[in-house]
Design a protein around this motif. Structure first.
Motif, PDB file in Angstrom:
ATOM      1  N   SER A 141       0.544  11.158  -2.802  1.00 16.11           N
ATOM      2  CA  SER A 141      -0.919  11.065  -2.809  1.00 16.11           C
ATOM      3  C   SER A 141      -1.390   9.723  -2.280  1.00 16.11           C
ATOM      4  N   ARG A 142      -0.715   8.670  -2.700  1.00 10.93           N
ATOM      5  CA  ARG A 142      -1.078   7.321  -2.264  1.00 10.93           C
ATOM      6  C   ARG A 142      -0.873   7.151  -0.753  1.00 10.93           C
ATOM      7  N   VAL A 143       0.255   7.645  -0.244  1.00 10.41           N
ATOM      8  CA  VAL A 143       0.561   7.538   1.180  1.00 10.41           C
ATOM      9  C   VAL A 143      -0.443   8.345   2.002  1.00 10.41           C
ATOM     10  N   LEU A 144      -0.752   9.552   1.560  1.00  9.93           N
ATOM     11  CA  LEU A 144      -1.702  10.395   2.296  1.00  9.93           C
ATOM     12  C   LEU A 144      -3.094   9.765   2.327  1.00  9.93           C
ATOM     13  N   ALA A 145      -3.519   9.181   1.218  1.00  9.30           N
ATOM     14  CA  ALA A 145      -4.823   8.513   1.174  1.00  9.30           C
ATOM     15  C   ALA A 145      -4.852   7.334   2.141  1.00  9.30           C
ATOM     16  N   LEU A 146      -3.768   6.589   2.195  1.00  6.84           N
ATOM     17  CA  LEU A 146      -3.679   5.461   3.116  1.00  6.84           C
ATOM     18  C   LEU A 146      -3.763   5.944   4.564  1.00  6.84           C
ATOM     19  N   LEU A 147      -3.025   6.990   4.880  1.00  9.51           N
ATOM     20  CA  LEU A 147      -3.048   7.529   6.237  1.00  9.51           C
ATOM     21  C   LEU A 147      -4.456   7.993   6.622  1.00  9.51           C
ATOM     22  N   ARG A 148      -5.111   8.722   5.715  1.00  9.44           N
ATOM     23  CA  ARG A 148      -6.480   9.204   5.985  1.00  9.44           C
ATOM     24  C   ARG A 148      -7.435   8.047   6.235  1.00  9.44           C
ATOM     25  N   ALA A 196       0.828  -1.212   0.000  1.00  9.34           N
ATOM     26  CA  ALA A 196       0.000   0.000   0.000  1.00  9.34           C
ATOM     27  C   ALA A 196       0.862   1.261   0.000  1.00  9.34           C
ATOM     28  N   LEU A 197       2.070   1.167   0.559  1.00 11.34           N
ATOM     29  CA  LEU A 197       2.988   2.305   0.603  1.00 11.34           C
ATOM     30  C   LEU A 197       3.959   2.313  -0.579  1.00 11.34           C
ATOM     31  N   SER A 198       3.731   1.439  -1.555  1.00 17.21           N
ATOM     32  CA  SER A 198       4.580   1.336  -2.747  1.00 17.21           C
ATOM     33  C   SER A 198       6.030   1.046  -2.392  1.00 17.21           C
ATOM     34  N   LEU A 199       6.232   0.191  -1.406  1.00 18.61           N
ATOM     35  CA  LEU A 199       7.574  -0.224  -1.017  1.00 18.61           C
ATOM     36  C   LEU A 199       7.820  -1.630  -1.553  1.00 18.61           C
ATOM     37  N   ASP A 200       8.733  -1.747  -2.493  1.00 21.69           N
ATOM     38  CA  ASP A 200       9.027  -3.031  -3.109  1.00 21.69           C
ATOM     39  C   ASP A 200      10.432  -3.470  -2.710  1.00 21.69           C
ATOM     40  N   PHE A 201      10.501  -4.471  -1.855  1.00 16.14           N
ATOM     41  CA  PHE A 201      11.782  -5.010  -1.418  1.00 16.14           C
ATOM     42  C   PHE A 201      11.930  -6.457  -1.887  1.00 16.14           C
ATOM     43  N   THR A 202      11.511  -6.738  -3.107  1.00 14.16           N
ATOM     44  CA  THR A 202      11.589  -8.078  -3.674  1.00 14.16           C
ATOM     45  C   THR A 202      13.030  -8.580  -3.618  1.00 14.16           C
ATOM     46  N   CYS A 203      13.178  -9.797  -3.169  1.00 13.90           N
ATOM     47  CA  CYS A 203      14.518 -10.401  -3.073  1.00 13.90           C
ATOM     48  C   CYS A 203      14.743 -11.313  -4.268  1.00 13.90           C
ATOM     49  N   GLU A 204      15.886 -11.170  -4.896  1.00 16.77           N
ATOM     50  CA  GLU A 204      16.210 -11.972  -6.080  1.00 16.77           C
ATOM     51  C   GLU A 204      16.306 -13.455  -5.765  1.00 16.77           C
ATOM     52  N   GLN A 207      11.277   7.066   5.052  1.00 14.32           N
ATOM     53  CA  GLN A 207      10.037   7.695   5.516  1.00 14.32           C
ATOM     54  C   GLN A 207       8.888   6.698   5.504  1.00 14.32           C
ATOM     55  N   ARG A 208       8.767   5.935   4.428  1.00 10.56           N
ATOM     56  CA  ARG A 208       7.647   4.990   4.323  1.00 10.56           C
ATOM     57  C   ARG A 208       7.791   3.809   5.279  1.00 10.56           C
ATOM     58  N   ILE A 209       9.023   3.387   5.588  1.00  5.38           N
ATOM     59  CA  ILE A 209       9.213   2.350   6.610  1.00  5.38           C
ATOM     60  C   ILE A 209       8.731   2.877   7.958  1.00  5.38           C
TER      61      ILE A 209
END
Length: 143
Positions: free
Chosen positions: A111-118, A50-58, A81-83
């Motif tokens: 915008s995505r982060v603010l919408a999630l927080l709201r 939801a926070l657009s954090l992609d930590f995909t491991c190879e 910040q997103r973590i």
């Protein structure tokens, strides 16, 4: 006049600082730091998405097992910040205080982060210079 004890306040409020601390350990360790009731991996991964954090491991391992280096130097400011925002969301507090929470994010991610927080936090208190957080506010206090 009603008075709240410091413990009562700490039980209801989470804080995201402008320069959040990310420590040496796994992503999971960082997300669960300070939580009273640890969240399941599925919830952690959902919040990261939801926070657009992609930590995909190879190597196919869980992104939650990714080790973040000393002071998380390999992470961008926006990722740190997103973590910190994810960590605060996982704590499920009714009030969140954020200091410049989107200063290192691009407009779309902001915008995505603010919408999630709201959608997930009852009361948001944001200290910011940016227009997007002010635009979603019910009340703005200029200092």
């Amino acid at each position: 006049m009603a008075r709240l004890s410091p413990t009562t306040i700490l039980n209801r409020v989470s804080v995201v600082s402008q320069d959040p601390f990310v420590f040496l350990g796994t992503l999971r360790d960082n997300l669960l730091y300070g939580t009273e009731e640890p969240a399941a991996d599925g919830e952690l991964l959902s919040i990261l998405d939801a926070l657009s954090l992609d930590f995909t491991c190879e190597d196919g391992s869980s992104p939650l097992d990714r080790v973040l280096g000393s002071e998380a130097r390999q992470l961008s400011g926006g990722e740190r910040q997103r973590i910190a925002i994810a960590r605060a969301l996982i704590r499920r507090k009714e009030v969140m205080i954020l200091d410049e929470p989107t200063s290192a994010l691009d407009g779309e991610t902001e915008s995505r982060v603010l919408a999630l927080l709201r959608s997930r936090v009852g009361t948001l208190i944001m200290i910011t210079h940016r227009e997007a957080p002010r635009a979603i506010a019910d009340e703005v206090i200029a200092l």
